[in-house]
Design an enzyme around this catalytic site. Structure first.
Site, short mmCIF file in Angstrom:
data_model
loop_
_atom_site.label_atom_id
_atom_site.label_comp_id
_atom_site.label_asym_id
_atom_site.label_seq_id
_atom_site.Cartn_x
_atom_site.Cartn_y
_atom_site.Cartn_z
N LYS A 117 0.85 -1.20 0.00
CA LYS A 117 0.00 0.00 0.00
C LYS A 117 0.88 1.24 0.00
O LYS A 117 0.94 1.99 0.98
CB LYS A 117 -0.89 0.05 1.25
CG LYS A 117 -1.64 -1.22 1.57
CD LYS A 117 -3.10 -1.06 1.24
CE LYS A 117 -3.94 -2.28 1.43
NZ LYS A 117 -3.37 -3.58 1.44
N LYS A 200 -7.81 -9.83 -15.59
CA LYS A 200 -7.79 -11.21 -15.13
C LYS A 200 -8.95 -11.51 -14.16
O LYS A 200 -9.30 -10.64 -13.38
CB LYS A 200 -6.44 -11.43 -14.42
CG LYS A 200 -6.08 -12.87 -14.22
CD LYS A 200 -4.73 -13.00 -13.54
CE LYS A 200 -4.60 -14.40 -12.99
NZ LYS A 200 -3.48 -14.60 -12.11
N LYS A 203 -10.31 -13.77 -7.52
CA LYS A 203 -11.26 -14.11 -6.46
C LYS A 203 -11.61 -12.91 -5.59
O LYS A 203 -12.63 -12.88 -4.93
CB LYS A 203 -10.72 -15.26 -5.60
CG LYS A 203 -9.46 -14.91 -4.85
CD LYS A 203 -9.01 -16.06 -3.99
CE LYS A 203 -7.70 -15.71 -3.33
NZ LYS A 203 -6.85 -16.80 -3.00
#
Ligand code: TRP
Length: 339
Positions: A117, A200, A203
């Site tokens: 981050k 892509k 999940k």
């Protein structure tokens, strides 16, 4: 298992939320690979600690993942199936290899750069496990004198680092580690998001309609296919081209994996078929595939005694192999061994 087969090491972090992308990119090849290689399949629970959420039950995720491993055709008689934290040698080698790794090398890892981050150069709150992650991966691989590692694009840099560390160690102490090579497939390696086929399938996508989970209930999985994005070419034509026909190529990949037919056979069969009909064919095939997989998954998942037995025996076998490497290293580094 015969000795002349190359050693293959594969690992997945435990997560019950596997997607059709995981299956097509990786897991569909596993059962065949067991015949061609000496395979080790590892559930990387220590890696999962780097981003553990308090609410998450790791034990449950490990069993869920193992259930899928078995449903995808892994056979404990042919392969070593085990949990990373059960074999302490991984952590032992992790420490040793960290003394042969460079700070700068780890800083350059793309996955680390993405995960931390980015807050300028302020590292104060960055989890050290996340930083160390690639060294643990190197330890996983090098412990077993691995020849091949099936990797996706995102893990390729980590494998290169493992080779680099192994080379550095070997140049100081002789040929201790085998240098692992990547096993990369050129087809079916990347399944794209259903509504945004330029990215892509992931999940963690916030829009769940982009993703088919292996545990999706059948009607909603079929609906996701029906609502997926194709194109507005006139006349509509079904063929494989990952630049011009993103959505259609993605559906062709899914159909190919679920029917076990090649893309070129499918292209011929689907000549002149309308997109709506095509989607119905893909949805039906996916539905058959998922029901079979889920049935098999539940039959394993419900039997925790059996699952425990598999990983218990897997750990014993993995320890026998990893101990050979650890003993050699202890002796060469002058660490006393009592085992
Ligand atoms: N980091 C890998 C992932 O998240 C999992 C993994 C752990 C792995 N150890 C490994 C993959 C060793 C290959 C080799 O996908």
């Amino acid at each position: 298992m015969t000795d002349f087969k190359p050693i293959l090491f594969s690992a997945v972090q435990p997560s019950g939320k596997l997607t059709i992308g995981n299956y097509i990119g990786t897991m569909q090849y596993w059962s065949q690979m067991q015949n061609d290689y000496q395979c080790l399949y590892c559930i990387a629970d220590l890696h999962a600690l780097t981003s553990l959420k308090k609410s998450k039950n790791l034990q449950k995720s490990i069993f869920d993942t193992l259930g899928f491993y078995l449903a995808c055709g892994l056979d404990p008689k042919k392969s070593i199936i085990f949990v990373q934290s059960h074999v302490y040698h991984h952590c032992q080698l992790n420490w040793i290899l960290s003394c042969f790794s460079r700070f700068g090398e780890l800083l350059r890892m793309t996955q680390f750069k993405k995960n931390r981050k980015i807050d300028g150069n302020n590292f104060q709150h960055v989890n050290v496990g996340l930083f160390n992650y690639p060294i643990l991966m190197a330890a996983d691989i090098l412990l077993y004198q691995t020849n091949l590692v099936p990797v996706g694009k995102d893990q390729k840099q980590h494998l290169e680092l493992a080779r680099k560390i192994a080379c550095r160690f070997n140049s100081l102490y002789g040929n201790i580690f085998k240098l692992p090579a990547p096993l990369i497939r050129n087809f079916g390696s990347k399944i794209m998001a259903l509504l945004e086929p330029s990215k892509k399938m992931s999940k963690s996508d916030v829009n769940k309609n982009n993703v088919i989970f292996l545990m999706d209930d059948i009607p909603s999985a079929m609906l996701k296919i029906k609502n997926s994005v194709t194109d507005s070419d006139l006349p509509p034509k079904i063929y494989y081209n990952t630049q011009k026909k993103l959505g259609i190529s993605n559906l062709l990949e899914i159909l190919s994996a679920t029917t076990k037919k090649t893309i070129s056979v499918l292209e011929k069969e689907l000549d002149g078929v309308m997109y709506s009909e095509f989607k119905k064919i893909v949805a039906d095939s996916l539905s058959k595939f998922l029901s079979k997989l889920q049935k098999s998954y539940f039959s394993y998942r419900l039997d925790e005694t059996y699952l425990k037995k598999i990983v218990f025996e897997g750990a014993i076998q993995a320890k026998i192999k990893s101990e050979e490497t650890i003993k050699k290293i202890h002796s060469i580094l002058g660490l006393t061994t009592f085992f």
